[in-house]
Design a protein around this motif. Structure first.
Motif, PDB file in Angstrom:
ATOM      1  N   MET A 177       0.822  -1.213   0.000  1.00  0.00           N
ATOM      2  CA  MET A 177       0.000   0.000   0.000  1.00  0.00           C
ATOM      3  C   MET A 177       0.858   1.265   0.000  1.00  0.00           C
ATOM      4  O   MET A 177       0.395   2.326  -0.419  1.00  0.00           O
ATOM      5  CB  MET A 177      -0.946   0.007   1.208  1.00  0.00           C
ATOM      6  N   GLY A 178       2.095   1.124   0.470  1.00  0.00           N
ATOM      7  CA  GLY A 178       2.993   2.289   0.502  1.00  0.00           C
ATOM      8  C   GLY A 178       3.916   2.379  -0.696  1.00  0.00           C
ATOM      9  O   GLY A 178       4.686   3.336  -0.822  1.00  0.00           O
ATOM     10  N   ARG A 179       3.845   1.374  -1.588  1.00  0.00           N
ATOM     11  CA  ARG A 179       4.722   1.414  -2.758  1.00  0.00           C
ATOM     12  C   ARG A 179       4.295   2.526  -3.708  1.00  0.00           C
ATOM     13  O   ARG A 179       3.179   3.034  -3.632  1.00  0.00           O
ATOM     14  CB  ARG A 179       4.674   0.074  -3.527  1.00  0.00           C
ATOM     15  N   LYS A 180       5.209   2.848  -4.619  1.00  0.00           N
ATOM     16  CA  LYS A 180       4.856   3.812  -5.655  1.00  0.00           C
ATOM     17  C   LYS A 180       3.808   3.205  -6.577  1.00  0.00           C
ATOM     18  O   LYS A 180       3.703   1.994  -6.692  1.00  0.00           O
ATOM     19  CB  LYS A 180       6.101   4.170  -6.471  1.00  0.00           C
ATOM     20  N   GLY A 181       3.064   4.070  -7.249  1.00  0.00           N
ATOM     21  CA  GLY A 181       2.109   3.583  -8.244  1.00  0.00           C
ATOM     22  C   GLY A 181       0.708   3.432  -7.692  1.00  0.00           C
ATOM     23  O   GLY A 181       0.409   3.868  -6.579  1.00  0.00           O
ATOM     24  N   SER A 182      -0.115   2.781  -8.494  1.00  0.00           N
ATOM     25  CA  SER A 182      -1.522   2.674  -8.151  1.00  0.00           C
ATOM     26  C   SER A 182      -1.998   1.232  -8.338  1.00  0.00           C
ATOM     27  O   SER A 182      -1.747   0.652  -9.395  1.00  0.00           O
ATOM     28  CB  SER A 182      -2.314   3.606  -9.065  1.00  0.00           C
ATOM     29  N   PRO A 183      -2.686   0.637  -7.382  1.00  0.00           N
ATOM     30  CA  PRO A 183      -2.936   1.177  -6.046  1.00  0.00           C
ATOM     31  C   PRO A 183      -1.634   1.235  -5.228  1.00  0.00           C
ATOM     32  O   PRO A 183      -0.779   0.382  -5.411  1.00  0.00           O
ATOM     33  CB  PRO A 183      -3.900   0.173  -5.414  1.00  0.00           C
ATOM     34  N   GLY A 184      -1.520   2.216  -4.397  1.00  0.00           N
ATOM     35  CA  GLY A 184      -0.314   2.440  -3.609  1.00  0.00           C
ATOM     36  C   GLY A 184      -0.269   3.898  -3.208  1.00  0.00           C
ATOM     37  O   GLY A 184      -1.326   4.534  -3.121  1.00  0.00           O
ATOM     38  N   ASN A 185       0.949   4.399  -2.974  1.00  0.00           N
ATOM     39  CA  ASN A 185       1.135   5.806  -2.582  1.00  0.00           C
ATOM     40  C   ASN A 185       0.317   6.190  -1.359  1.00  0.00           C
ATOM     41  O   ASN A 185      -0.090   7.334  -1.191  1.00  0.00           O
ATOM     42  CB  ASN A 185       0.789   6.743  -3.755  1.00  0.00           C
ATOM     43  N   SER A 186       0.080   5.191  -0.524  1.00  0.00           N
ATOM     44  CA  SER A 186      -0.678   5.410   0.698  1.00  0.00           C
ATOM     45  C   SER A 186       0.313   5.640   1.840  1.00  0.00           C
ATOM     46  O   SER A 186       1.474   5.237   1.740  1.00  0.00           O
ATOM     47  CB  SER A 186      -1.508   4.144   0.921  1.00  0.00           C
ATOM     48  N   THR A 187      -0.138   6.264   2.915  1.00  0.00           N
ATOM     49  CA  THR A 187       0.679   6.402   4.120  1.00  0.00           C
ATOM     50  C   THR A 187       0.210   5.313   5.068  1.00  0.00           C
ATOM     51  O   THR A 187      -0.969   5.263   5.405  1.00  0.00           O
ATOM     52  CB  THR A 187       0.470   7.796   4.745  1.00  0.00           C
ATOM     53  N   VAL A 188       1.132   4.425   5.447  1.00  0.00           N
ATOM     54  CA  VAL A 188       0.704   3.185   6.104  1.00  0.00           C
ATOM     55  C   VAL A 188       1.107   3.113   7.572  1.00  0.00           C
ATOM     56  O   VAL A 188       2.236   3.440   7.929  1.00  0.00           O
ATOM     57  CB  VAL A 188       1.290   1.962   5.359  1.00  0.00           C
ATOM     58  N   THR A 189       0.198   2.658   8.390  1.00  0.00           N
ATOM     59  CA  THR A 189       0.518   2.309   9.778  1.00  0.00           C
ATOM     60  C   THR A 189       0.219   0.822   9.951  1.00  0.00           C
ATOM     61  O   THR A 189      -0.892   0.376   9.669  1.00  0.00           O
ATOM     62  CB  THR A 189      -0.348   3.130  10.770  1.00  0.00           C
ATOM     63  N   LEU A 190       1.241   0.076  10.390  1.00  0.00           N
ATOM     64  CA  LEU A 190       1.060  -1.361  10.638  1.00  0.00           C
ATOM     65  C   LEU A 190       0.879  -1.562  12.138  1.00  0.00           C
ATOM     66  O   LEU A 190       1.784  -1.265  12.915  1.00  0.00           O
ATOM     67  CB  LEU A 190       2.274  -2.144  10.126  1.00  0.00           C
ATOM     68  N   THR A 191      -0.283  -2.035  12.525  1.00  0.00           N
ATOM     69  CA  THR A 191      -0.552  -2.231  13.955  1.00  0.00           C
ATOM     70  C   THR A 191      -0.570  -3.715  14.292  1.00  0.00           C
ATOM     71  O   THR A 191      -0.769  -4.554  13.418  1.00  0.00           O
ATOM     72  CB  THR A 191      -1.914  -1.615  14.356  1.00  0.00           C
ATOM     73  N   HIS A 192      -0.336  -4.029  15.555  1.00  0.00           N
ATOM     74  CA  HIS A 192      -0.238  -5.428  15.987  1.00  0.00           C
ATOM     75  C   HIS A 192      -0.507  -5.522  17.488  1.00  0.00           C
ATOM     76  O   HIS A 192      -0.918  -4.524  18.112  1.00  0.00           O
ATOM     77  CB  HIS A 192       1.147  -5.979  15.623  1.00  0.00           C
ATOM     78  N   SER A 193      -0.241  -6.685  18.073  1.00  0.00           N
ATOM     79  CA  SER A 193      -0.631  -6.933  19.467  1.00  0.00           C
ATOM     80  C   SER A 193       0.056  -6.000  20.472  1.00  0.00           C
ATOM     81  O   SER A 193      -0.412  -5.860  21.597  1.00  0.00           O
ATOM     82  CB  SER A 193      -0.337  -8.391  19.824  1.00  0.00           C
ATOM     83  N   HIS A 194       1.163  -5.367  20.084  1.00  0.00           N
ATOM     84  CA  HIS A 194       1.840  -4.466  21.020  1.00  0.00           C
ATOM     85  C   HIS A 194       1.577  -2.996  20.731  1.00  0.00           C
ATOM     86  O   HIS A 194       2.194  -2.122  21.352  1.00  0.00           O
ATOM     87  CB  HIS A 194       3.353  -4.744  21.019  1.00  0.00           C
ATOM     88  N   THR A 195       0.678  -2.734  19.795  1.00  0.00           N
ATOM     89  CA  THR A 195       0.376  -1.342  19.454  1.00  0.00           C
ATOM     90  C   THR A 195      -0.392  -0.669  20.591  1.00  0.00           C
ATOM     91  O   THR A 195      -1.380  -1.223  21.075  1.00  0.00           O
ATOM     92  CB  THR A 195      -0.454  -1.284  18.155  1.00  0.00           C
ATOM     93  N   GLN A 196       0.078   0.503  20.995  1.00  0.00           N
ATOM     94  CA  GLN A 196      -0.629   1.258  22.025  1.00  0.00           C
ATOM     95  C   GLN A 196      -1.651   2.180  21.368  1.00  0.00           C
ATOM     96  O   GLN A 196      -1.431   2.658  20.257  1.00  0.00           O
ATOM     97  CB  GLN A 196       0.378   2.072  22.850  1.00  0.00           C
ATOM     98  N   ASN A 197      -2.729   2.425  22.050  1.00  0.00           N
ATOM     99  CA  ASN A 197      -3.798   3.316  21.554  1.00  0.00           C
ATOM    100  C   ASN A 197      -4.267   2.943  20.159  1.00  0.00           C
ATOM    101  O   ASN A 197      -4.474   3.800  19.302  1.00  0.00           O
ATOM    102  CB  ASN A 197      -3.322   4.778  21.553  1.00  0.00           C
ATOM    103  N   ILE A 198      -4.438   1.664  19.939  1.00  0.00           N
ATOM    104  CA  ILE A 198      -4.804   1.184  18.596  1.00  0.00           C
ATOM    105  C   ILE A 198      -6.129   1.792  18.130  1.00  0.00           C
ATOM    106  O   ILE A 198      -6.291   2.100  16.951  1.00  0.00           O
ATOM    107  CB  ILE A 198      -4.817  -0.362  18.542  1.00  0.00           C
ATOM    108  N   GLU A 199      -7.050   2.018  19.060  1.00  0.00           N
ATOM    109  CA  GLU A 199      -8.347   2.563  18.645  1.00  0.00           C
ATOM    110  C   GLU A 199      -8.209   3.978  18.095  1.00  0.00           C
ATOM    111  O   GLU A 199      -8.888   4.343  17.135  1.00  0.00           O
ATOM    112  CB  GLU A 199      -9.347   2.499  19.807  1.00  0.00           C
TER     113      GLU A 199
END
Ligand SMILES: Nc1nc(=O)c2c([nH]1)NC[C@@H]1CN(c3ccc(C(=O)N[C@@H](CCC(=O)O)C(=O)O)cc3)C=[N+]21
Length: 294
Positions: A177-199
């Motif tokens: 999703m963060g790669r160049k091109g389309s679909p892509g060029n997105s700003t990505v956050t990867l969340t997981h079991s240790h992510t704080q304030n996930i909501e």
């Protein structure tokens, strides 16, 4: 709200591939041949592999199902992989996951020749994918991209939040999703079991991709108005009213989230069928590359 209809799009893709297969036949070329290795007899794995083989038949591919007992040793499986790597008749193959505990999954994925790795699980393909080089992109993330593209969902400049960092979905889709091109060029956050304030993070997402495997995790209150919601969860829950004795449920509370979303994938009928279609697409690509290397 618009439904991203993976069932329909996957059928369109299969029809498109069937046309290509027909052309290959008319040129007198060998049709693509996919092999699947299934170790053990896990019910869900049997179902998935069965669907893959049926899909091959439908579009005119050749397919081979290699069934091995759940007592198979790592050495025996490695020997089978070597055989498939060297078999010029096989264009691509997959080793269905999960594998029984006596087998080291990483060793197995490394043994598959990258040119036949239509699952895109070999580190060579993963690395090439991350570096924006030609590569086999694993079928589930590839299917998500294809759905976004076919429904003209804008991803450029959007904030995509991925939930779950598995090697086969969360991690690769966060890169794609963060790669160049389309679909892509997105700003990505990867969340997981240790992510704080996930909501708080999910609440900021323009696009949410949930690959967690927790039924009903994502509720309407958690997503922004008009968010794009991609549900990769597939959990079997027992259901006596269903002839199969179970039904599959996603990570998303579809009934309520769909009222708020701009686009949403259902489960079943969303990302799951796309996975199969893109595996076939990768096998077609493998066949074409194979042909050109001769
Ligand atoms: N080497 C390997 N490659 C894989 O691609 C792979 C794997 N191992 N192990 C398991 C996961 C899971 N997976 C699915 C494929 C299709 C559906 C699918 O078609 N789902 C249907 C419903 C199917 C049902 O009724 O159970 C749907 O969502 O509509 C789901 C999940 C591929 N995987």
């Amino acid at each position: 709200m618009e439904i991203l209809d993976g069932k329909k799009v996957s059928n369109d893709i299969k029809d498109e591939i069937a046309v290509e297969v027909q052309k290959m036949k008319e040129r007198g070329e060998k049709v693509p041949h996919l092999a699947a290795v299934l170790v053990g007899n896990d019910g869900a794995s049997l179902t998935y592999v069965g669907s893959k083989v049926r899909a091959c038949e439908r579009i005119g591919f050749e397919s081979t199902l290699v069934k091995m007992p759940d007592t198979t040793s790592e050495i025996e499986l490695l020997a089978k992989i070597k055989e498939l790597n060297e078999d010029d008749n096989i264009d691509g193959f997959i080793v269905q996951l999960p594998l029984p505990p006596q087998i080291d999954e990483q060793k197995i994925l490394l043994a598959v020749h990258p040119d036949k790795d239509v699952d895109g699980f070999h580190p060579m393909n993963f690395g090439r994918m991350a570096l924006e080089m030609p590569a086999f992109i694993s079928a589930t993330p590839f299917g998500i991209l294809e759905l976004l593209e076919r429904y003209n969902v804008e991803t450029k400049g959007k904030h995509t939040v991925v939930i779950g960092r598995s090697h086969i979905v969360g991690r690769p889709i966060s890169i794609l999703m963060g790669r160049k091109g389309s679909p892509g060029n997105s700003t990505v956050t990867l969340t997981h079991s240790h992510t704080q304030n996930i909501e708080q993070i999910i609440a900021q997402a323009d696009i949410v991709i949930s690959a967690l495997g927790v039924p009903n995790f994502l509720k309407a209150e958690m997503v922004k108005e008009n968010a794009v919601v991609i549900d990769v969860g597939i959990t079997r829950v027992s259901d006596e009213s269903n002839p199969k004795g179970y039904r599959i449920v996603g990570d998303v509370d579809f009934e309520n989230v769909s009222k708020k979303a701009s686009f949403i994938t259902p489960v079943p009928g969303g990302v799951g069928p796309m996975t199969i279609a893109m595996l076939l697409k990768n096998t077609l690509l493998a066949r074409e590359r194979h042909q050109n290397n001769k």
